[in-house]
Write an enzyme that holds these catalytic residues in place. Sequence first.
Site, PDB file in Angstrom:
ATOM      1  N   HIS A   1       0.881  -1.462   0.093  1.00 34.86           N
ATOM      2  CA  HIS A   1       0.016  -0.003   0.092  1.00 34.86           C
ATOM      3  C   HIS A   1       0.533   1.053  -0.220  1.00 34.86           C
ATOM      4  CE1 HIS A   1      -3.793  -1.289   1.378  1.00 34.86           C
ATOM      5  NE2 HIS A   1      -3.323  -2.847   0.910  1.00 34.86           N
ATOM      6  N   GLU A  59       0.822   4.098   1.758  1.00 37.29           N
ATOM      7  CA  GLU A  59       1.165   4.399   2.992  1.00 37.29           C
ATOM      8  C   GLU A  59       2.278   4.110   4.004  1.00 37.29           C
ATOM      9  OE1 GLU A  59      -2.016   3.455   1.735  1.00 37.29           O
ATOM     10  OE2 GLU A  59      -3.394   4.396   2.887  1.00 37.29           O
ATOM     11  N   CYS A  61      -6.866   2.393   5.037  1.00 39.95           N
ATOM     12  CA  CYS A  61      -7.556   0.366   5.577  1.00 39.95           C
ATOM     13  C   CYS A  61      -7.247   0.916   6.731  1.00 39.95           C
ATOM     14  CB  CYS A  61      -7.018  -0.397   4.376  1.00 39.95           C
ATOM     15  SG  CYS A  61      -5.058  -0.477   4.919  1.00 39.95           S
ATOM     16  N   CYS A 118      -3.053   0.238   7.136  1.00 39.39           N
ATOM     17  CA  CYS A 118      -1.421   1.136   7.045  1.00 39.39           C
ATOM     18  C   CYS A 118      -2.446   2.426   8.376  1.00 39.39           C
ATOM     19  CB  CYS A 118      -2.488   1.901   6.104  1.00 39.39           C
ATOM     20  SG  CYS A 118      -1.791   1.117   4.554  1.00 39.39           S
TER      21      CYS A 118
HETATM   22 ZN    ZN Z   1      -3.883   0.563   3.796  1.00 38.15          ZN
END
Ligand code: ZN
Length: 171
Positions: free
Chosen positions: A57, A59, A87, A90
């Site tokens: 991801h 982040e 999410c 993260c």
């Molecule tokens: Zn995430």
Amino acid sequence: MPAKMSLDEKFMKAALKEAKKAWSIDEVPIGCVIVQNDKIIARGYNRRNIDKNTLAHAELTAIRKASRKTGDWRLEDCTMYITLEPCQMCAGAIVQSRMKKVVIGAMNPKAGCAGSVLNLLQMAQFNHQVEIVHGIMEAECAEMLSSFFANLRVRKNERRRSEMAGEKQSK
Ligand SMILES: [Zn+2]
């Protein structure tokens, strides 16, 4: 404070630029930058499919790069700009990194963990809470995602149509 707004917009624009990189490799366009002392120290964009990695991801990539740059796992004086609400994974990493602030473009009602499904960033039970600002360039951030998915649907339908045409021909 219009001056501060424009700084937020400037960094969100940089995050959107990262999101576009994800789009260019057919990934869901989510991008992120980490800012320290008004300077971008790390960038990241979603690469989950291309890397075949749940951890890819935007982040997490940016957090890893920021720590490499500062030589510290603590990002206490840093602000993350992210085009979509993070999410649970993260959001957890953001809390663990002791990030000071997170600036969010679009919210993610179905999966976001900075206020939508949960607010992991501001749990009183944890030892760190993160300031949240949202609605910065929200329309642009939401628009990028919705046009990505609209485009994906069109392409899927075209593929299905051409597959059906191929089946007919082979019969
Ligand atoms: Zn995430």
